[in-house]
Design a protein around this motif. Sequence first.
Motif, short mmCIF file in Angstrom:
data_model
loop_
_atom_site.label_atom_id
_atom_site.label_comp_id
_atom_site.label_asym_id
_atom_site.label_seq_id
_atom_site.Cartn_x
_atom_site.Cartn_y
_atom_site.Cartn_z
N MET A 1 0.84 -1.19 0.00
CA MET A 1 0.00 0.00 0.00
C MET A 1 0.87 1.23 0.00
SD MET A 1 -2.96 1.11 2.73
CE MET A 1 -1.76 1.46 4.02
N ARG A 5 -1.79 7.47 0.93
CA ARG A 5 -3.24 7.34 0.98
C ARG A 5 -3.75 8.09 2.20
NH1 ARG A 5 -5.64 3.95 -2.20
NH2 ARG A 5 -7.34 3.63 -0.75
N VAL A 47 -10.51 3.76 0.67
CA VAL A 47 -10.88 2.40 1.04
C VAL A 47 -11.44 2.43 2.46
CG1 VAL A 47 -10.10 0.03 1.41
CG2 VAL A 47 -9.10 1.39 -0.43
N ARG A 198 -5.86 -5.60 -2.49
CA ARG A 198 -4.79 -4.65 -2.16
C ARG A 198 -4.31 -3.92 -3.41
NH1 ARG A 198 -3.36 -8.84 1.61
NH2 ARG A 198 -3.23 -8.00 3.74
N ALA A 201 -6.71 -1.24 -4.34
CA ALA A 201 -6.56 -0.09 -3.44
C ALA A 201 -5.37 0.76 -3.87
CB ALA A 201 -6.39 -0.56 -2.00
N VAL A 220 -4.74 -1.90 4.75
CA VAL A 220 -5.17 -1.35 3.47
C VAL A 220 -6.17 -0.20 3.63
CG1 VAL A 220 -6.23 -1.90 1.24
CG2 VAL A 220 -4.74 -3.57 2.35
#
Length: 280
Positions: A1, A5, A47, A198, A201, A220
């Motif tokens: 990841m 994010r 997410v 994953r 994402a 995630v």
Amino acid sequence: MTTDRATTGGAPAAGEATAIEVTGLHKSFGALEVLKGIDFTVRRGEVVCVIGPSGSGKSTLLRCVNLLEEPTSGTVTVAGTEVTGPDVDIDRVRRRIGMVFQSFNLFPHLTALENLTIAQRRVLRRDRAAAERTARANLARVGLSDKERSYPAQLSGGQQQRVAIARALSMDPELMLFDEPTSALDPELVGDVLAVMRSLADEGMTMLVVTHEMSFAREVADRVVFMDGGVIVEEGPPDRVVGAPQHERTRTFLARVLDPAAAEVGEVADTGPEGKRVDR
């Protein structure tokens, strides 16, 4: 990841694009009230994992988002369209939403490739060649290029679920809904499905995921929502909700999920000789 994010929970900042907005959502089945006033928002590219005990209303919430269940009251807006509005073209809205269920729901008489092309051709009106190009690209995306001629009965549960994900992706959705996508799988098959999720994402797909996979939620999710009794009890970044929950109901649930043996020992330690809980 990726590390950039979203790192904070709560409502989106002013001007930030919204994928899903739920306001005052209630859902009853006869006298049973399953959802008791749900308010939450999912940003584009975010997410969000929804966790909680069985019967807490998680799957019903998900099904209300694309109107597989009609809310008793409240509003649901998806990509700027109020799906609970009286004049909504729900079929048009659903074309923008991919959904993956606990059961794979593949057509048993069709190959993996055919399962991916049928909706493209009938709903999106793509010709066969274009539909097959898209289907093959998405089978490759989930690591199943060599299974396009296989029928569901010839595939493992994990492979069937990856085909189901590829089928949803073949409709070019703007967001994906996952309803406990690994709950029907043997433990050794869960990893491959989670790896596909994953990767989605990391690609920036907007995802609302009902799950019992706490490692996935922790690693995630941008935000975790804990539901119990038809309400949202707690929500925020995973390191707070999963790692350091503030609400006792969240702590009790996670204790049972993350370390069932320890939870049972704790229950025994907290009870007196007549089974009554002892205050500490």
